[in-house]
Scaffold this motif. Structure first.
Motif, PDB file in Angstrom:
ATOM      1  N   ILE A   1      -5.264   8.223  -0.701  1.00 36.94           N
ATOM      2  CA  ILE A   1      -5.677   8.400  -2.091  1.00 36.94           C
ATOM      3  C   ILE A   1      -6.296   9.789  -2.303  1.00 36.94           C
ATOM      4  N   GLY A   2      -7.067  10.224  -1.314  1.00 37.74           N
ATOM      5  CA  GLY A   2      -7.719  11.527  -1.425  1.00 37.74           C
ATOM      6  C   GLY A   2      -6.812  12.696  -1.111  1.00 37.74           C
ATOM      7  N   GLY A   3      -5.601  12.410  -0.652  1.00 34.36           N
ATOM      8  CA  GLY A   3      -4.636  13.466  -0.357  1.00 34.36           C
ATOM      9  C   GLY A   3      -4.894  14.198   0.943  1.00 34.36           C
ATOM     10  N   THR A   4      -5.680  13.607   1.849  1.00 31.45           N
ATOM     11  CA  THR A   4      -5.996  14.272   3.122  1.00 31.45           C
ATOM     12  C   THR A   4      -5.210  13.701   4.299  1.00 31.45           C
ATOM     13  N   ALA A   5      -4.435  12.644   4.060  1.00 31.25           N
ATOM     14  CA  ALA A   5      -3.672  12.021   5.143  1.00 31.25           C
ATOM     15  C   ALA A   5      -2.368  12.773   5.377  1.00 31.25           C
ATOM     16  N   SER A   6      -1.909  12.741   6.634  1.00 28.15           N
ATOM     17  CA  SER A   6      -0.620  13.366   6.966  1.00 28.15           C
ATOM     18  C   SER A   6       0.515  12.531   6.385  1.00 28.15           C
ATOM     19  N   LEU A   7       1.719  13.080   6.380  1.00 28.69           N
ATOM     20  CA  LEU A   7       2.881  12.372   5.823  1.00 28.69           C
ATOM     21  C   LEU A   7       3.167  11.089   6.600  1.00 28.69           C
ATOM     22  N   SER A   8       3.122  11.168   7.935  1.00 29.63           N
ATOM     23  CA  SER A   8       3.406   9.984   8.752  1.00 29.63           C
ATOM     24  C   SER A   8       2.349   8.901   8.522  1.00 29.63           C
ATOM     25  N   THR A   9       1.084   9.321   8.451  1.00 33.87           N
ATOM     26  CA  THR A   9      -0.001   8.352   8.200  1.00 33.87           C
ATOM     27  C   THR A   9       0.166   7.716   6.827  1.00 33.87           C
ATOM     28  N   THR A  10       0.560   8.507   5.842  1.00 35.53           N
ATOM     29  CA  THR A  10       0.764   7.995   4.482  1.00 35.53           C
ATOM     30  C   THR A  10       1.863   6.940   4.448  1.00 35.53           C
ATOM     31  N   ILE A  11       2.989   7.248   5.088  1.00 33.47           N
ATOM     32  CA  ILE A  11       4.127   6.304   5.102  1.00 33.47           C
ATOM     33  C   ILE A  11       3.759   5.007   5.801  1.00 33.47           C
ATOM     34  N   ILE A  12       3.149   5.129   6.993  1.00 35.05           N
ATOM     35  CA  ILE A  12       2.779   3.944   7.767  1.00 35.05           C
ATOM     36  C   ILE A  12       1.728   3.119   7.027  1.00 35.05           C
ATOM     37  N   ASN A  13       0.715   3.790   6.499  1.00 31.74           N
ATOM     38  CA  ASN A  13      -0.380   3.087   5.837  1.00 31.74           C
ATOM     39  C   ASN A  13       0.091   2.363   4.581  1.00 31.74           C
ATOM     40  N   LEU A  14       0.870   3.048   3.746  1.00 32.35           N
ATOM     41  CA  LEU A  14       1.346   2.420   2.515  1.00 32.35           C
ATOM     42  C   LEU A  14       2.290   1.259   2.815  1.00 32.35           C
ATOM     43  N   SER A  15       3.075   1.394   3.872  1.00 32.03           N
ATOM     44  CA  SER A  15       3.968   0.296   4.270  1.00 32.03           C
ATOM     45  C   SER A  15       3.164  -0.922   4.701  1.00 32.03           C
ATOM     46  N   CYS A  16       2.123  -0.685   5.511  1.00 30.28           N
ATOM     47  CA  CYS A  16       1.276  -1.794   5.975  1.00 30.28           C
ATOM     48  C   CYS A  16       0.539  -2.451   4.812  1.00 30.28           C
ATOM     49  N   VAL A  17       0.035  -1.639   3.893  1.00 32.29           N
ATOM     50  CA  VAL A  17      -0.669  -2.173   2.727  1.00 32.29           C
ATOM     51  C   VAL A  17       0.274  -3.027   1.881  1.00 32.29           C
ATOM     52  N   ALA A  18       1.474  -2.511   1.615  1.00 26.66           N
ATOM     53  CA  ALA A  18       2.440  -3.244   0.796  1.00 26.66           C
ATOM     54  C   ALA A  18       2.842  -4.567   1.450  1.00 26.66           C
ATOM     55  N   ILE A  19       3.096  -4.546   2.766  1.00 26.35           N
ATOM     56  CA  ILE A  19       3.507  -5.767   3.477  1.00 26.35           C
ATOM     57  C   ILE A  19       2.413  -6.818   3.423  1.00 26.35           C
ATOM     58  N   ASN A  20       1.172  -6.408   3.664  1.00 24.97           N
ATOM     59  CA  ASN A  20       0.075  -7.371   3.667  1.00 24.97           C
ATOM     60  C   ASN A  20      -0.208  -7.919   2.268  1.00 24.97           C
ATOM     61  N   ILE A  21      -0.085  -7.076   1.251  1.00 26.72           N
ATOM     62  CA  ILE A  21      -0.277  -7.555  -0.120  1.00 26.72           C
ATOM     63  C   ILE A  21       0.792  -8.588  -0.473  1.00 26.72           C
ATOM     64  N   TYR A  22       2.039  -8.327  -0.081  1.00 28.07           N
ATOM     65  CA  TYR A  22       3.114  -9.275  -0.355  1.00 28.07           C
ATOM     66  C   TYR A  22       2.911 -10.573   0.429  1.00 28.07           C
ATOM     67  N   CYS A  23       2.389 -10.463   1.640  1.00 32.98           N
ATOM     68  CA  CYS A  23       2.115 -11.666   2.426  1.00 32.98           C
ATOM     69  C   CYS A  23       1.042 -12.519   1.753  1.00 32.98           C
ATOM     70  N   ILE A  24       0.015 -11.882   1.222  1.00 32.55           N
ATOM     71  CA  ILE A  24      -1.042 -12.603   0.503  1.00 32.55           C
ATOM     72  C   ILE A  24      -0.476 -13.239  -0.760  1.00 32.55           C
ATOM     73  N   MET A  25       0.366 -12.498  -1.464  1.00 32.61           N
ATOM     74  CA  MET A  25       1.015 -13.042  -2.652  1.00 32.61           C
ATOM     75  C   MET A  25       1.856 -14.263  -2.303  1.00 32.61           C
ATOM     76  N   LEU A  26       2.536 -14.213  -1.153  1.00 37.41           N
ATOM     77  CA  LEU A  26       3.381 -15.327  -0.731  1.00 37.41           C
ATOM     78  C   LEU A  26       2.547 -16.576  -0.450  1.00 37.41           C
ATOM     79  N   GLN A  27       1.376 -16.390   0.177  1.00 29.50           N
ATOM     80  CA  GLN A  27       0.499 -17.534   0.432  1.00 29.50           C
ATOM     81  C   GLN A  27       0.040 -18.166  -0.889  1.00 29.50           C
ATOM     82  N   ARG A  28      -0.308 -17.314  -1.849  1.00 29.18           N
ATOM     83  CA  ARG A  28      -0.745 -17.809  -3.156  1.00 29.18           C
ATOM     84  C   ARG A  28       0.402 -18.509  -3.888  1.00 29.18           C
ATOM     85  N   TYR A  29       1.576 -17.942  -3.816  1.00 28.46           N
ATOM     86  CA  TYR A  29       2.767 -18.509  -4.451  1.00 28.46           C
ATOM     87  C   TYR A  29       3.040 -19.911  -3.895  1.00 28.46           C
TER      88      TYR A  29
END
Length: 240
Positions: free
Chosen positions: A96-124
């Motif tokens: 968010i602060g723009g200080t992360a490297s490209l690889s860290t950004t890709i990995i982090n956003l992927s992990c965040v998206a996967i976990n959010i979808y997993c939580i959504m699936l449990q709620r669903y």
């Protein structure tokens, strides 16, 4: 939350592709476990992945209790993914602060998206399970009442007997048979019906023996909860 709000929530999850995500998650799981199951037949592999109870596959055969137990598992799953999101938070703040490297950004956003979808699936799944439970409750209550009447009739045919609740430390507390019936779950009533049939057969066997006894006492323990059991003390009177 009322039914209309639940419908809207489910539609939002479906619009966001939760059904597609669920299929992809299972396909990924199947692929990752393929090296460990490649010697299995297609039928055995399918049974292992989609029929054997696990944290994402509900067990069957115990009516509403299976659904209620699976709801608890969904909460555990959601908790695990919330914990995983908290692990991602430091790097996410860097992204968010723009200080992360490209690889860290890709990995982090992927992990965040996967976990959010997993939580959504449990709620669903949680919402859908609640709907099924609501529909099943009247039918299961009717079945429970039928089994209770059957058990009371069978229980009345036994010789003189008493019931107690035995705790982990062997502490006993008196309970009436009706008290047990009122608190027992549907699956426990089914199990006790079979157990009572065994006790009844055992009692009849004792009554049929030719040896003379003024009276004898027998006890039977039936597990009803973790660290608790229902103890039946049976007193038989047999005369030659």
């Amino acid at each position: 939350m009322n039914k209309k709000e639940n419908n809207i929530e489910l539609k939002i999850y479906e619009f966001l592709g939760i059904k597609t995500f669920r299929k992809m998650a299972f396909k990924l799981r199947d692929f990752l476990f393929l090296p460990f199951t490649f010697k299995m037949t297609k039928e055995k592999r399918h049974k292992l992945f989609y029929e054997e109870p696990s944290n994402y596959i509900m067990k069957k055969g115990n009516g509403i209790k299976d659904l209620q137990d699976f709801k608890k598992q969904l909460l555990i799953n959601a908790g695990i993914h919330l914990w995983a999101l908290s692990i991602c938070l430091p790097n996410f703040l860097k992204v968010i602060g723009g200080t992360a490297s490209l690889s860290t950004t890709i990995i982090n956003l992927s992990c965040v998206a996967i976990n959010i979808y997993c939580i959504m699936l449990q709620r669903y799944n949680h919402i859908r399970i609640n709907r099924v439970i609501k529909k099943m409750l009247p039918r299961e209550e009717e079945k429970k009442n039928k089994i209770k009447e059957e058990l009371k009739k069978e229980d009345s045919l036994l010789d003189d007997h008493t019931y107690t609740i035995v705790s982990k430390r062997d502490k006993e507390k008196n309970i009436s048979f009706q008290g047990f019936l009122d608190t027992a779950t549907y699956d426990k009533l089914i199990q006790y019906r079979d157990y009572l049939s065994y006790i009844k057969a055992y009692n009849q066997m004792l009554m049929g023996q030719q040896d003379f006894y003024e009276s004898e006492e027998y006890s039977f323990n039936f597990p009803i909860k973790k660290n608790k059991s229902l103890k039946l003390e049976l007193r038989t009177n047999r005369n030659n």
